[in-house]
Design an enzyme around this catalytic site. Structure first.
Site, mmCIF file in Angstrom:
data_model
loop_
_atom_site.group_PDB
_atom_site.id
_atom_site.type_symbol
_atom_site.label_atom_id
_atom_site.label_comp_id
_atom_site.label_asym_id
_atom_site.label_seq_id
_atom_site.Cartn_x
_atom_site.Cartn_y
_atom_site.Cartn_z
ATOM 1 C CG HIS A 125 -1.966 1.157 1.272
ATOM 2 N ND1 HIS A 125 -2.105 2.198 1.204
ATOM 3 C CD2 HIS A 125 -3.256 0.842 0.655
ATOM 4 C CE1 HIS A 125 -3.735 2.857 1.307
ATOM 5 N NE2 HIS A 125 -4.323 2.136 0.971
ATOM 6 C CD GLU B 88 -8.953 -3.435 -3.422
ATOM 7 O OE1 GLU B 88 -10.155 -3.954 -3.196
ATOM 8 O OE2 GLU B 88 -9.274 -2.817 -4.807
HETATM 9 N N1 ACO Z 1 4.076 -7.306 -4.812
HETATM 10 C C1 ACO Z 1 5.543 -7.378 -4.590
HETATM 11 N N2 ACO Z 1 6.764 -6.534 -4.561
HETATM 12 C C2 ACO Z 1 5.552 -5.286 -3.886
HETATM 13 C C3 ACO Z 1 3.445 -4.605 -4.316
HETATM 14 C C4 ACO Z 1 3.316 -6.239 -4.342
HETATM 15 N N3 ACO Z 1 2.395 -6.397 -4.265
HETATM 16 N N4 ACO Z 1 3.856 -3.750 -3.579
HETATM 17 C C5 ACO Z 1 4.537 -3.157 -3.838
HETATM 18 N N5 ACO Z 1 6.210 -3.891 -4.270
HETATM 19 C C6 ACO Z 1 7.618 -3.400 -3.858
HETATM 20 C C7 ACO Z 1 8.018 -3.256 -5.396
HETATM 21 O O1 ACO Z 1 7.967 -4.138 -6.503
HETATM 22 C C8 ACO Z 1 8.832 -1.868 -4.852
HETATM 23 O O2 ACO Z 1 10.042 -2.877 -5.272
HETATM 24 P P1 ACO Z 1 11.499 -2.018 -5.703
HETATM 25 O O3 ACO Z 1 11.530 -0.663 -4.361
HETATM 26 O O4 ACO Z 1 12.262 -3.094 -5.225
HETATM 27 O O5 ACO Z 1 11.454 -1.588 -7.148
HETATM 28 C C9 ACO Z 1 8.467 -1.768 -3.924
HETATM 29 O O6 ACO Z 1 7.947 -2.808 -3.193
HETATM 30 C C10 ACO Z 1 7.969 -0.502 -3.570
HETATM 31 O O7 ACO Z 1 6.640 -0.664 -4.927
HETATM 32 P P2 ACO Z 1 6.069 1.195 -4.964
HETATM 33 O O8 ACO Z 1 5.507 0.459 -6.214
HETATM 34 O O9 ACO Z 1 7.198 2.186 -5.373
HETATM 35 O O10 ACO Z 1 5.310 1.471 -3.786
HETATM 36 P P3 ACO Z 1 3.638 2.088 -4.033
HETATM 37 O O11 ACO Z 1 3.757 2.700 -3.187
HETATM 38 O O12 ACO Z 1 4.160 2.993 -5.443
HETATM 39 O O13 ACO Z 1 2.609 0.969 -4.404
HETATM 40 C C11 ACO Z 1 1.171 -0.123 -4.656
HETATM 41 C C12 ACO Z 1 1.875 0.851 -3.886
HETATM 42 C C13 ACO Z 1 0.462 0.351 -6.067
HETATM 43 C C14 ACO Z 1 -0.724 -0.526 -3.840
HETATM 44 C C15 ACO Z 1 1.439 -1.699 -5.061
HETATM 45 O O14 ACO Z 1 1.844 -2.398 -3.446
HETATM 46 C C16 ACO Z 1 0.851 -2.646 -5.555
HETATM 47 O O15 ACO Z 1 1.311 -2.599 -6.174
HETATM 48 N N6 ACO Z 1 0.246 -3.575 -4.911
HETATM 49 C C17 ACO Z 1 -0.337 -4.252 -6.077
HETATM 50 C C18 ACO Z 1 -1.642 -4.250 -6.540
HETATM 51 C C19 ACO Z 1 -2.891 -4.363 -5.126
HETATM 52 O O16 ACO Z 1 -3.176 -4.908 -4.387
HETATM 53 N N7 ACO Z 1 -3.507 -2.682 -5.686
HETATM 54 C C20 ACO Z 1 -4.253 -2.757 -4.187
HETATM 55 C C21 ACO Z 1 -3.957 -1.574 -2.999
HETATM 56 S S1 ACO Z 1 -5.674 -0.811 -2.490
HETATM 57 C C22 ACO Z 1 -6.793 -0.104 -3.375
HETATM 58 O O17 ACO Z 1 -6.086 1.048 -3.588
HETATM 59 C C23 ACO Z 1 -7.589 0.224 -2.705
#
Ligand code: ACO
Length: 365
Positions: free
Chosen positions: A255, A310
């Site tokens: 998140h 989610e």
């Molecule tokens: N699985 C694996 N790795 C992840 C995940 C995940 N679910 N989420 C983040 N990471 C990793 C990224 O690959 C990144 O790694 P790196 O630094 O080695 O490149 C690091 O964690 C940071 O990720 P960011 O994308 O910079 O973090 P951000 O805060 O932008 O992302 C997000 C938040 C988009 C929700 C992300 O965690 C994600 O894609 N989750 C999966 C999708 C999801 O469940 N979305 C629903 C969110 S709740 C809602 O919106 C209602």
């Protein structure tokens, strides 16, 4: 307020992460403590304890205009009015997806002088969603029943059957859980559109576009796909490891704000106790969650990645019997009152949202 408006630095913050760009009295998301507060109430004290319509009234109090009477009656009236929008949805090109048909339905809602815009739009959502789902399957939409609550009528309009009480309670809990959540991508979109002076329908249609993406509201369908692909608890660890080593993200985890467990995940997990316990997916989901958390802690030790809303949205809605294609549109039904409240709050500032960008292209020679 407005750290961003004063932000004159030359380096943009990717994804606007950490920037404060609005002041709100609607909800507070404390990502360190794992708290979500809706106008003074913790989400765990509202969801499952306060019916959806009363929770909306709590969120809207002294902010979003309302007609006389209670919100359950206004939303019931809005559902009856919303039937007039169905022909526009039915006559649309066959290839439109549910979300596109939903947006059409919102745009085709008739005017009504007794109800306010917020009531008309939020109250109509169950009719629009159920009609979109049935049209997609080639079925005739079912008329709303104004004697029911929003959650009960939604389930009734989806199938034509009288829903189980436990399913109604679980769905109502879900709708309250997702009412509002700070300045997430769709709410920000709604505020930007509202700040231009556009009307509520435009801002709701725009917010729905932002919600649809898999990084925001589009995750629960893929969560269920993951649960199905894993199939049994013993496969969880190896399946997850394969996904992570292929560089793919696990849907339902991570998140932008929470560095601890998303409190909504627990509220929804508790809601599962309302539903029949002979569902093999419940145990499977728990095993997958444990395996995912362990694998994420190992793969990304510097980034705390926990279960988000989610994951249990997918498990709960599937257990209620809702088709996965409806998970994200259903999120819009619960979130629309939050969007509308943010729009009103934004318009009260009287200020257009118009940030700056840093030019990185060539200059004339
Ligand atoms: N699985 C694996 N790795 C992840 C995940 C995940 N679910 N989420 C983040 N990471 C990793 C990224 O690959 C990144 O790694 P790196 O630094 O080695 O490149 C690091 O964690 C940071 O990720 P960011 O994308 O910079 O973090 P951000 O805060 O932008 O992302 C997000 C938040 C988009 C929700 C992300 O965690 C994600 O894609 N989750 C999966 C999708 C999801 O469940 N979305 C629903 C969110 S709740 C809602 O919106 C209602």
């Amino acid at each position: 307020m407005t750290q961003a408006l004063n932000h004159s630095g030359l380096t943009p913050a990717p994804g606007l992460e950490g920037l404060v760009v609005a002041e709100t009295m609607l909800s507070e998301v404390d990502g360190q403590k794992g708290d979500l507060i809706l106008r003074g109430e913790r989400i765990e004290d509202l969801a499952g304890k306060t019916p959806f319509e009363d929770a909306v009234a709590h969120l809207w109090a002294d902010l979003v205009p309302r007609s006389q009477g209670d919100l359950r009656a206004s939303f019931a009236k809005a559902r009856e009015l919303a039937v007039a929008a169905i022909p526009a949805m039915a006559n649309a090109p066959r290839e439109l997806d549910i979300f596109e048909r939903l947006r059409l339905g919102i745009c085709a809602l008739p005017l009504d002088l007794e109800l306010t815009s917020g009531e008309r739009i939020c109250g109509a959502m169950p009719v629009i969603l159920a009609a979109a789902a049935r049209l997609e399957n080639g079925d005739q939409p079912i008329a709303p029943d104004p004697t029911l609550s929003s959650a009960e009528d939604l389930l009734h309009m989806l199938t034509g059957n009288e829903p189980e009480r436990s399913a109604v309670e679980a769905l109502d809990r879900y709708l309250v859980t997702i009412l509002d959540h700070g300045l997430n991508a769709s709410t920000f979109t709604a505020r930007v559109i509202a700040s231009t002076g556009a009307d509520m329908k435009d801002a709701v249609a725009g917010a729905m576009g932002a919600l649809k993406g898999p990084l925001h509201g589009g995750a629960p369908g893929p969560v269920l796909d993951m649960i199905d692909a894993i199939g049994e608890p013993g496969n969880a660890a190896s399946w997850i490891e394969q996904e992570l080593s292929a560089g793919r993200r696990l849907m339902g985890f991570g998140h932008r704000v929470y560095r601890t467990r998303d409190p909504r995940a627990d509220v929804l997990k508790e809601g599962l106790a309302l539903l029949p316990q002979d569902n093999p997916k419940l145990q499977l989901a728990e095993a997958i969650e444990q395996a995912a958390l362990a694998a994420l802690a190992k793969a990304k030790p510097d980034r705390k990645l926990e279960t988000n809303v989610e994951f249990y949205t997918a498990v709960l809605l599937d257990a209620i019997g809702i088709d996965r294609a409806l998970f994200t549109p259903l999120f819009a039904v619960g979130r629309t009152p939050g969007w509308c409240a943010h729009m009103v709050e934004q318009q009260r500032t009287g200020k257009l949202i118009r940030p700056a960008s840093r030019y990185a292209g060539p200059m004339p020679g």
